[in-house]
Motif scaffolding. Structure first.
Motif, mmCIF file in Angstrom:
data_model
loop_
_atom_site.group_PDB
_atom_site.id
_atom_site.type_symbol
_atom_site.label_atom_id
_atom_site.label_comp_id
_atom_site.label_asym_id
_atom_site.label_seq_id
_atom_site.Cartn_x
_atom_site.Cartn_y
_atom_site.Cartn_z
ATOM 1 N N GLU A 154 0.834 -1.207 0.000
ATOM 2 C CA GLU A 154 0.000 0.000 0.000
ATOM 3 C C GLU A 154 0.873 1.262 0.000
ATOM 4 O OE1 GLU A 154 -3.865 -0.309 1.224
ATOM 5 O OE2 GLU A 154 -3.734 1.196 2.794
ATOM 6 N N MET A 155 1.919 1.242 0.809
ATOM 7 C CA MET A 155 2.816 2.399 0.874
ATOM 8 C C MET A 155 3.556 2.590 -0.465
ATOM 9 S SD MET A 155 2.464 4.011 3.675
ATOM 10 C CE MET A 155 0.736 3.588 3.702
ATOM 11 N N ALA A 156 3.948 1.480 -1.096
ATOM 12 C CA ALA A 156 4.627 1.585 -2.394
ATOM 13 C C ALA A 156 3.669 2.162 -3.438
ATOM 14 C CB ALA A 156 5.144 0.219 -2.837
ATOM 15 N N GLN A 157 2.418 1.750 -3.362
ATOM 16 C CA GLN A 157 1.424 2.281 -4.300
ATOM 17 C C GLN A 157 1.205 3.775 -4.073
ATOM 18 O OE1 GLN A 157 -0.168 0.871 -6.944
ATOM 19 N NE2 GLN A 157 1.163 -0.901 -6.664
ATOM 20 N N LEU A 158 1.228 4.144 -2.811
ATOM 21 C CA LEU A 158 1.068 5.557 -2.466
ATOM 22 C C LEU A 158 2.215 6.382 -3.046
ATOM 23 C CD1 LEU A 158 -1.120 6.862 -0.761
ATOM 24 C CD2 LEU A 158 0.387 6.688 1.213
ATOM 25 N N LEU A 159 3.416 5.827 -2.922
ATOM 26 C CA LEU A 159 4.578 6.522 -3.481
ATOM 27 C C LEU A 159 4.388 6.722 -4.985
ATOM 28 C CD1 LEU A 159 7.497 7.619 -3.303
ATOM 29 C CD2 LEU A 159 8.288 5.281 -3.721
ATOM 30 N N ARG A 160 3.909 5.673 -5.646
ATOM 31 C CA ARG A 160 3.704 5.769 -7.095
ATOM 32 C C ARG A 160 2.676 6.843 -7.427
ATOM 33 N NH1 ARG A 160 4.170 -0.395 -9.298
ATOM 34 N NH2 ARG A 160 6.178 -0.824 -8.325
ATOM 35 N N HIS A 172 2.018 9.495 -5.741
ATOM 36 C CA HIS A 172 2.646 10.798 -5.574
ATOM 37 C C HIS A 172 3.606 11.102 -6.724
ATOM 38 C CE1 HIS A 172 1.254 12.284 -1.657
ATOM 39 N NE2 HIS A 172 1.169 11.013 -1.314
ATOM 40 N N LEU A 173 4.392 10.100 -7.123
ATOM 41 C CA LEU A 173 5.362 10.328 -8.200
ATOM 42 C C LEU A 173 4.652 10.603 -9.519
ATOM 43 C CD1 LEU A 173 7.974 7.526 -7.400
ATOM 44 C CD2 LEU A 173 8.386 9.992 -7.264
ATOM 45 N N GLU A 174 3.555 9.883 -9.740
ATOM 46 C CA GLU A 174 2.819 10.073 -10.989
ATOM 47 C C GLU A 174 2.044 11.380 -10.994
ATOM 48 O OE1 GLU A 174 0.752 6.359 -11.139
ATOM 49 O OE2 GLU A 174 2.441 5.333 -12.107
ATOM 50 N N GLY A 175 1.798 11.900 -9.784
ATOM 51 C CA GLY A 175 1.085 13.167 -9.674
ATOM 52 C C GLY A 175 1.984 14.369 -9.955
ATOM 53 N N GLY A 197 3.465 10.329 5.403
ATOM 54 C CA GLY A 197 4.376 11.462 5.533
ATOM 55 C C GLY A 197 5.779 11.123 5.043
ATOM 56 N N ASP A 198 6.221 9.891 5.312
ATOM 57 C CA ASP A 198 7.563 9.481 4.898
ATOM 58 C C ASP A 198 7.646 9.335 3.381
ATOM 59 O OD1 ASP A 198 8.468 9.072 7.691
ATOM 60 O OD2 ASP A 198 6.934 7.509 7.646
ATOM 61 N N ILE A 199 6.523 8.970 2.792
ATOM 62 C CA ILE A 199 6.452 8.865 1.333
ATOM 63 C C ILE A 199 6.594 10.263 0.727
ATOM 64 C CG2 ILE A 199 4.903 8.288 -0.583
ATOM 65 C CD1 ILE A 199 5.869 5.846 0.999
ATOM 66 N N GLU A 200 5.880 11.210 1.331
ATOM 67 C CA GLU A 200 5.915 12.585 0.816
ATOM 68 C C GLU A 200 7.316 13.175 0.913
ATOM 69 O OE1 GLU A 200 2.770 14.271 3.110
ATOM 70 O OE2 GLU A 200 1.220 13.394 1.827
ATOM 71 N N VAL A 201 8.039 12.775 1.980
ATOM 72 C CA VAL A 201 9.408 13.271 2.148
ATOM 73 C C VAL A 201 10.287 12.854 0.971
ATOM 74 C CG1 VAL A 201 11.506 12.878 3.493
ATOM 75 C CG2 VAL A 201 9.392 13.507 4.647
ATOM 76 N N VAL A 202 10.130 11.606 0.518
ATOM 77 C CA VAL A 202 10.938 11.119 -0.608
ATOM 78 C C VAL A 202 10.659 11.963 -1.843
ATOM 79 C CG1 VAL A 202 11.311 9.189 -2.200
ATOM 80 C CG2 VAL A 202 11.040 8.751 0.248
ATOM 81 N N VAL A 203 9.383 12.150 -2.138
ATOM 82 C CA VAL A 203 9.010 12.901 -3.343
ATOM 83 C C VAL A 203 9.500 14.341 -3.233
ATOM 84 C CG1 VAL A 203 7.086 13.606 -4.812
ATOM 85 C CG2 VAL A 203 7.025 11.390 -3.655
ATOM 86 N N ALA A 204 9.306 14.949 -2.054
ATOM 87 C CA ALA A 204 9.729 16.344 -1.866
ATOM 88 C C ALA A 204 11.239 16.467 -2.069
ATOM 89 C CB ALA A 204 9.333 16.821 -0.470
ATOM 90 N N LYS A 205 11.997 15.468 -1.568
ATOM 91 C CA LYS A 205 13.458 15.540 -1.677
ATOM 92 C C LYS A 205 13.896 15.418 -3.128
ATOM 93 C CE LYS A 205 15.862 16.248 1.523
ATOM 94 N NZ LYS A 205 16.390 17.604 1.854
ATOM 95 N N VAL A 206 13.234 14.574 -3.884
ATOM 96 C CA VAL A 206 13.573 14.420 -5.299
ATOM 97 C C VAL A 206 13.257 15.720 -6.051
ATOM 98 C CG1 VAL A 206 12.964 13.204 -7.440
ATOM 99 C CG2 VAL A 206 13.348 11.914 -5.328
#
Ligand SMILES: *Cc1c(COP(=O)(O)O)cnc(C)c1O
Length: 543
Positions: free
Chosen positions: A415-421, A423-426, A526-535
């Motif tokens: 679920e968390m990996a899907q969430l990351l996707r 966010h990345l696709e967004g 929140g941790d997922i958002e941190v990855v996207v924000a950092k990229v």
């Protein structure tokens, strides 16, 4: 000091052989002191202490201390070696397929190490040998093998599981290889996204790496069956023997899943068509994918555990392939990957117990062992000594989680990996590469402003005219990674990783990818958002 005084210190450094609760307290206390010192290294960051550079040149010059030390001193010394380690259970760690181990699995390792059972022979392992058989039985049932017929052993890593699979396949295709050596015309097939351990295995088995045939993969990172059929037919028509076909069930970078059912169907047809006097062995390298078996009987329609629709789709997408694991002749599983056990906990399972005995040795070669007892895996395993740590860790986790617990922890990280996707696709500046692979690993790329991230993936992949663009974007993503990594080491953002070549383009250039591997149950949105924000921040910095 007389040797008697020193001997006294030596005795105190062992757990006591006869019940001694006072000394037990000392033992427990020593462990607690070690844990306290490790705890003192923890901050809010995903690293123990900070990263210290290692001087390997100096390390080679280390000498044996002349005199005894104390347990207390050695504990403090040993804890130092953990400095700089990634905390794999940290919510900001998404580095690789390394899980945080559970308390139960750690207790399993401790208990086994404490009394040192050797799984070679029940005379030296007693009920720990039984624990291995129970873990084998549970796993056989989980993947759908007939438990009356299946058998397996824990071995030295995922590489070891593939070694066992290919070795037994070789014995089937070229009987007497054990005794007479390897005939030169045996081949092994694996996809080009399969693990490099296949190279080690054919090399170390003496078959030669030239006899490993790597089959190209489709866009979904699974073996291209048409190409496989073509290559295998050519081999058979040339009179070569197929020692093994390795089906990768969860590739390391992308979580690609081979069509095991299709592979087995082809294999069966060739046995008749080419009138083979053996059945080519199909080994499933499921060291990562096995864990998805816990969803084999999950009703995705009613979705009892209430996963999000996107998660349900991802789980069902993986199950569609994992469900057929029982068609393989042997399966490799790593509990130290997707089973939350410490290293090393790997199991190789065979559908037919006789297959596991194809490399057994005659009793007269082992005069000092196995004169009695009823359980003697050491008569057919490659290893002589095998530790009880792997089975007790695996069993500890099976009993701790049960099927439902495994469904929840795996479902949650998917679920968390899907969430990351999501966010990345967004984002306009990032794109997910392994969208059709449904594991907990996400490969993605970032692009500079102005790039059409909807079109670029296909263009880079299919069109040789984009070669320079691809290579320059590879560099761009390396720069993104360097920034994200140095930020993480400084305690900002999250620890992710990268791969130099998650696959090749149609015109054979490597595609570099940023990689997030989620295996911590502590990760939240929140941790997922941190990855996207950092990229995204990296994009600004290196623009
Ligand atoms: C990790 C891995 C291996 C090797 O397993 P080890 O336990 O590291 O020896 C083999 N195959 C695949 C697909 C892997 O991901």
């Amino acid at each position: 000091m007389s040797y008697r005084d020193i001997l006294q210190k030596i005795r105190l450094a062992f757990p006591q052989p006869v019940s001694d609760p006072i000394h037990d307290s000392y033992f427990v206390h020593s462990i607690m002191r070690a844990l306290d010192q490790v705890d003192a290294l923890k901050t809010q960051l995903p690293i123990l202490g900070s990263v210290v550079s290692a001087d390997f040149e100096q390390a080679r010059k280390t000498t044996l201390p002349p005199r005894m030390s104390s347990v207390e001193q050695v504990t403090a010394d040993l804890v130092e070696y953990l400095r700089g380690m990634t905390i794999f259970g940290h919510p900001r760690t998404q580095q690789n397929v390394v899980p945080p181990p559970t308390i139960s699995s750690l207790i399993g390792v401790l208990l086994s190490s404490l009394h040192n059972p050797n799984l070679a022979w029940d005379e030296y392992s007693r009920l720990v040998a039984l624990a291995e058989v129970e873990a084998v039985g549970m796993t056989a049932q989980l993947v759908g093998y007939d438990r009356e017929r299946a058998d397996g052993v824990f071995t030295f890593g995922g590489t070891g599981t593939t070694l066992y699979g290919v070795k037994m396949g070789l014995e089937k295709a070229c009987p007497q290889s054990m005794r007479k050596g390897v005939s030169e015309d045996a081949v092994v097939f694996v996809s080009d996204a399969g693990h490099y351990c296949a190279h080690n295995v054919v090399g170390w088995l003496g078959m030669g790496t030239d006899n490993l045939v790597t089959i190209p993969t489709t866009d979904e990172n699974e073996m291209d069956l048409a190409r496989f059929e073509q290559e295998a037919r050519t081999a058979l028509e040339n009179g070569r023997r197929i020692a093994a076909i390795i089906a990768t069930m969860g590739t390391t970078d992308a979580f690609g899943l081979d069509d095991l059912q299709g592979i087995v169907r082809l294999r069966d047809a060739w046995v008749d068509e080419f009138k083979l006097d053996y059945r080519p062995h199909v080994h499933a390298d499921a060291v990562i994918g096995w864990a998805w078996s816990v969803f084999n009987d999950y009703d995705f329609g009613s979705n009892r555990l209430g996963f999000r629709p996107r998660t349900v789709r991802a789980l069902a997408g993986a199950c569609r392939r994992i469900r057929h694991l029982s068609l393989a002749d042997s399966i490799g599983l790593d509990f130290h990957k997707t089973g939350f056990a410490p290293y090393v906990s790997s199991l190789v399972l065979f559908r037919e117990r006789e297959d596991l005995r194809l490399a057994a040795r005659p009793a007269e070669q082992m005069p000092y062992l196995y004169h009695f007892g009823e359980h003697r895996p050491g008569t057919f395993t490659l290893e002589t000594t095998r530790a009880g740590t792997g089975p007790l860790a695996a069993l500890g986790n099976y009993r701790l989680f049960g099927k439902e617990g495994l469904q929840v922890i795996l479902g949650y990280i998917v679920e968390m990996a899907q969430l990351l996707r999501e966010h990345l696709e967004g984002q306009e500046g990032t794109t997910v590469l392994n969208r059709d692979n449904f594991g907990t690993v996400t490969l993605f790329r970032a692009y500079p402003d102005g790039v059409d991230t909807f079109a670029i993936k296909r263009q880079e992949f299919d069109d040789p005219a984009y070669r320079e663009v691809l290579l320059s974007n590879n560099d761009y993503n390396r720069a993104i990674f360097d920034y994200v990594h140095s930020e993480a080491m400084a305690g900002r953002g999250a620890v992710i990783s990268s791969t130099e070549c998650y696959r090749r383009t149609r015109y054979q250039e490597p595609v570099y990818a940023l990689k997030s591997y989620i295996l911590s149950p502590f990760v939240d949105e929140g941790d997922i958002e941190v990855v996207v924000a950092k990229v995204l921040e990296a994009r600004e910095k290196i623009a």
